[in-house]
Design a protein around this motif. Structure first.
Motif, PDB file in Angstrom:
ATOM      1  N   ALA A   7       1.143  -1.201  -0.018  1.00 10.12           N
ATOM      2  CA  ALA A   7      -0.288   0.044  -0.257  1.00 10.12           C
ATOM      3  C   ALA A   7       1.214   0.986  -0.017  1.00 10.12           C
ATOM      4  O   ALA A   7       0.544   2.432  -0.674  1.00 10.12           O
ATOM      5  CB  ALA A   7      -0.972  -0.022   1.310  1.00 10.12           C
ATOM      6  N   ILE A   8       2.393   0.959   0.620  1.00  8.54           N
ATOM      7  CA  ILE A   8       2.698   1.986   1.036  1.00  8.54           C
ATOM      8  C   ILE A   8       3.622   2.777  -0.908  1.00  8.54           C
ATOM      9  O   ILE A   8       3.653   3.583  -1.079  1.00  8.54           O
ATOM     10  CB  ILE A   8       3.882   2.122   2.526  1.00  8.54           C
ATOM     11  CG1 ILE A   8       3.479   2.083   2.996  1.00  8.54           C
ATOM     12  CG2 ILE A   8       4.885   3.279   1.854  1.00  8.54           C
ATOM     13  CD1 ILE A   8       4.283   1.618   4.516  1.00  8.54           C
ATOM     14  N   ARG A   9       3.880   1.393  -1.221  1.00  9.99           N
ATOM     15  CA  ARG A   9       4.635   1.486  -2.579  1.00  9.99           C
ATOM     16  C   ARG A   9       3.920   2.084  -3.572  1.00  9.99           C
ATOM     17  O   ARG A   9       4.556   2.552  -4.338  1.00  9.99           O
ATOM     18  CB  ARG A   9       5.233   0.083  -2.758  1.00  9.99           C
ATOM     19  CG  ARG A   9       6.385  -0.622  -1.788  1.00  9.99           C
ATOM     20  CD  ARG A   9       7.092  -1.505  -2.050  1.00  9.99           C
ATOM     21  NE  ARG A   9       7.757  -1.906  -3.088  1.00  9.99           N
ATOM     22  CZ  ARG A   9       8.886  -1.315  -4.326  1.00  9.99           C
ATOM     23  NH1 ARG A   9       9.266  -1.188  -3.350  1.00  9.99           N
ATOM     24  NH2 ARG A   9       9.344  -1.533  -4.715  1.00  9.99           N
ATOM     25  N   THR A  10       2.418   1.413  -3.638  1.00  4.27           N
ATOM     26  CA  THR A  10       1.506   1.556  -4.490  1.00  4.27           C
ATOM     27  C   THR A  10       1.517   3.021  -4.252  1.00  4.27           C
ATOM     28  O   THR A  10       1.388   3.689  -5.584  1.00  4.27           O
ATOM     29  CB  THR A  10       0.460   0.915  -4.166  1.00  4.27           C
ATOM     30  OG1 THR A  10       0.130  -0.538  -4.471  1.00  4.27           O
ATOM     31  CG2 THR A  10      -0.566   1.302  -5.454  1.00  4.27           C
ATOM     32  N   ARG A  11       1.374   3.856  -3.619  1.00  4.83           N
ATOM     33  CA  ARG A  11       0.923   5.162  -3.314  1.00  4.83           C
ATOM     34  C   ARG A  11       2.549   5.744  -4.222  1.00  4.83           C
ATOM     35  O   ARG A  11       2.002   6.905  -4.496  1.00  4.83           O
ATOM     36  CB  ARG A  11       0.649   5.943  -1.407  1.00  4.83           C
ATOM     37  CG  ARG A  11       0.429   7.061  -1.689  1.00  4.83           C
ATOM     38  CD  ARG A  11       0.170   8.015  -0.512  1.00  4.83           C
ATOM     39  NE  ARG A  11       1.399   7.378   0.664  1.00  4.83           N
ATOM     40  CZ  ARG A  11       1.612   8.300   2.241  1.00  4.83           C
ATOM     41  NH1 ARG A  11       0.413   8.892   2.526  1.00  4.83           N
ATOM     42  NH2 ARG A  11       1.695   7.768   2.561  1.00  4.83           N
ATOM     43  N   ALA A  12       3.280   5.271  -3.869  1.00 13.17           N
ATOM     44  CA  ALA A  12       5.102   5.904  -4.355  1.00 13.17           C
ATOM     45  C   ALA A  12       4.980   5.134  -5.633  1.00 13.17           C
ATOM     46  O   ALA A  12       5.383   5.966  -6.095  1.00 13.17           O
ATOM     47  CB  ALA A  12       5.989   5.485  -3.222  1.00 13.17           C
ATOM     48  N   LYS A  13       4.235   5.110  -6.464  1.00 18.21           N
ATOM     49  CA  LYS A  13       3.696   4.713  -7.636  1.00 18.21           C
ATOM     50  C   LYS A  13       5.023   3.181  -7.590  1.00 18.21           C
ATOM     51  O   LYS A  13       5.561   3.366  -8.959  1.00 18.21           O
ATOM     52  CB  LYS A  13       4.440   5.874  -8.481  1.00 18.21           C
ATOM     53  CG  LYS A  13       3.504   6.816  -8.315  1.00 18.21           C
ATOM     54  CD  LYS A  13       1.617   6.071  -8.567  1.00 18.21           C
ATOM     55  CE  LYS A  13       1.339   7.504  -8.973  1.00 18.21           C
ATOM     56  NZ  LYS A  13      -0.496   7.379  -8.758  1.00 18.21           N
ATOM     57  N   LEU A  14       5.138   2.102  -7.121  1.00 18.32           N
ATOM     58  CA  LEU A  14       5.897   1.493  -7.455  1.00 18.32           C
ATOM     59  C   LEU A  14       5.488   0.147  -7.765  1.00 18.32           C
ATOM     60  O   LEU A  14       4.722  -0.407  -6.752  1.00 18.32           O
ATOM     61  CB  LEU A  14       7.341   1.805  -5.888  1.00 18.32           C
ATOM     62  CG  LEU A  14       7.571   2.572  -5.706  1.00 18.32           C
ATOM     63  CD1 LEU A  14       9.371   2.492  -4.522  1.00 18.32           C
ATOM     64  CD2 LEU A  14       8.612   2.770  -6.682  1.00 18.32           C
TER      65      LEU A  14
END
Length: 499
Positions: free
Chosen positions: A404-411
């Motif tokens: 979820a944190i990575r998705t927000r960061a576009k990863l």
């Protein structure tokens, strides 16, 4: 009986009485009530509430600093080795290069400020039970105090190791005026006991006025369990407790969809922000943006541009390609319109911290009232992921928190194909990159004895892995020194090894 506390041996403990608005969304300037009469003050619920509001004001010392950029929130971060200080502070430079000593004023600021808060918390815990007020309100108010006492002891025990464990008010004639240091394990026992009492106090799940919530209690307790599972206690059974406690936090908060909301005024105490120190122009302001903008460049309407904490280029480059957090004006920025001449763009030559840039003051009168965040949702998410991985390896829910944190960061998302060791390092990297410059990295070094080698994108033993400045972590730096002035005052205090 008059309560006129003069000296504790561990620093001057002044009772702080602060008048505060009913919601405690803003805290007014503290008053030194040297003739405070404790037996005649705690007469009603309003007085009890006001006194507890005053304890919150001790949080301000973390952002206090001088014109050279010496502030506890910066000192703590500089110990991790991923920032430079472009200002004029000799002490900041000494911390970065690991040549500081026990007279560094930052060490005394944290020690004395924490014990001031603890003294007030002890008094509140003694007096509030006798105040006539609804039992539920009294229990919640005491829950706030238990959290605050635990919060300050948690900083003391991590930074100084064995510290005096003071749990009652002390007068000038008391035998405990000059206490000895108590073992780390005993301090953690008190912290966990206090937070357990706060858990059961009936606090609201969340709070948007700046007061302690159940979410804050559980996040802090999860952090305590994670820390005690590592060095120096190595109570690995606490990984399961850390995961279970962090999991309680997850349903009550949501990630922002815009990183700007982390440091603007409109979203204070909302969304993913679990516990903050409260600021308000005209009541209490701070120099957070001035301290973190590039040195001596006219960026924003500030009287000072101190460059006291600037990320290293190597740390900035350690983010994955395409990470939104590294895009201009997300977590970092490298240029900005000149104050007073916006047609001119100033190029910094460094990547400064946009996550602490305060648009309201930069575009206004230069007076900052951005809140400082102590706890936010991504930390709870990453505690859950790390702790549950230590218990049983990668699992679906742990991966979901990190992703979820990575998705927000576009990863791209991490997959279940990771081994336990690979997932551990992925979580650690996410802690460094998501919680960057939020005073988490140094505490991670303490509990893991690992340092992030940003050039090689790996983790190595802290005492053999050089920083971006080419400095190798000294083992004595796992702890701060006991401030020399405290040792000079209290003959029962001893110094930490190497200092």
């Amino acid at each position: 009986m008059k309560f006129n506390l003069k000296k504790y041996g561990i620093g001057s403990l002044i009772l702080i009485l602060t008048i505060c608005s009913s919601g405690c969304k803003k805290y007014l300037d503290e008053k030194n009530n040297s003739n405070f009469v404790k037996d005649t003050y705690f007469q009603n619920a309003s007085q009890a509430r006001t006194f507890v509001n005053g304890i919150y004001t001790s949080l301000y010392f973390f952002q206090n600093g001088d014109a050279y950029g010496e502030s506890p929130f910066i000192t703590i971060e500089l110990f991790a080795g991923h920032a430079t200080s472009l200002g004029q502070s000799v002490n900041n430079g000494n911390v970065i290069n690991q040549r500081t000593d026990a007279v560094n004023p930052g060490f005394e600021t944290v020690w004395r400020g924490s014990y001031n808060a603890i003294a007030n918390a002890n008094l509140a815990l003694e007096q509030i039970p006798n105040v006539a007020m609804p039992d539920a309100d009294k229990k919640k108010l005491l829950g706030e105090v238990y959290f605050l006492r635990a919060f300050f002891y948690y900083h003391l025990v991590r930074l100084y190791g064995d510290v005096p464990l003071v749990t009652k008010t002390v007068g000038v004639s008391d035998a405990d005026l000059y206490p000895s240091r108590s073992p780390v394990a005993s301090v953690y026992d008190l912290i966990i006991a206090d937070l357990t009492l706060a858990q059961a106090s009936g606090l609201a799940a969340t709070d948007q006025t700046g007061k302690v919530s159940l979410g804050a209690v559980n996040t802090l307790l999860a952090s305590v369990y994670l820390t005690t599972a590592g060095f120096p206690l190595n109570k690995t059974e606490n990984y399961a407790k850390a995961a279970a406690t962090a999991e309680l936090v997850l349903p009550s908060y949501t990630l922002f969809d815009n990183y700007l909301y982390l440091h603007d005024n409109a979203h204070k105490n909302q969304g993913e922000l679990i516990f903050q120190s409260q600021y308000l122009v005209g009541v209490r302001d701070n120099a957070i943006p001035q301290l973190t903008v590039p040195f001596n460049l006219p960026v924003g309407a500030y009287g000072d541009h101190l460059g006291a904490m600037i990320p290293t280029n190597q740390f900035f480059n350690s983010y994955e390609t395409g990470d939104l957090r590294t895009q201009e004006r997300q977590f970092y920025f490298s240029s900005y319109p000149q104050n007073g001449a916006p047609a001119n763009t100033i190029t910094f030559g460094v990547h400064a911290l946009y996550k602490y840039f305060h648009l309201e003051s930069a575009l206004g009168n230069g007076i900052s009232d951005e809140n400082w965040t102590f706890l936010r949702l991504p930390e709870a998410m990453l505690i859950y992921a790390e702790a549950s991985n230590e218990v049983g390896g990668p699992n679906t829910k742990a991966l979901a928190q990190v992703n979820a944190i990575r998705t927000r960061a576009k990863l791209s998302s991490l997959t279940a194909a990771l081994t336990k060791d690979q997932f551990r390092e992925a979580i650690w990297k996410e802690r460094y990159h998501e919680l960057a410059y939020e005073d988490k990295a140094y505490f991670d070094i303490q509990r893991t004895h690992k340092a992030y080698n940003v050039v090689n994108n790996t983790f190595g033993e802290a005492t053999t892995t050089p920083t971006e400045q080419g400095v190798t972590f000294k083992s004595q730096y796992y702890l701060w020194p006991v401030p020399q002035r405290e040792i000079n005052t209290n003959k029962n205090l001893t110094q930490n090894t190497g200092w």
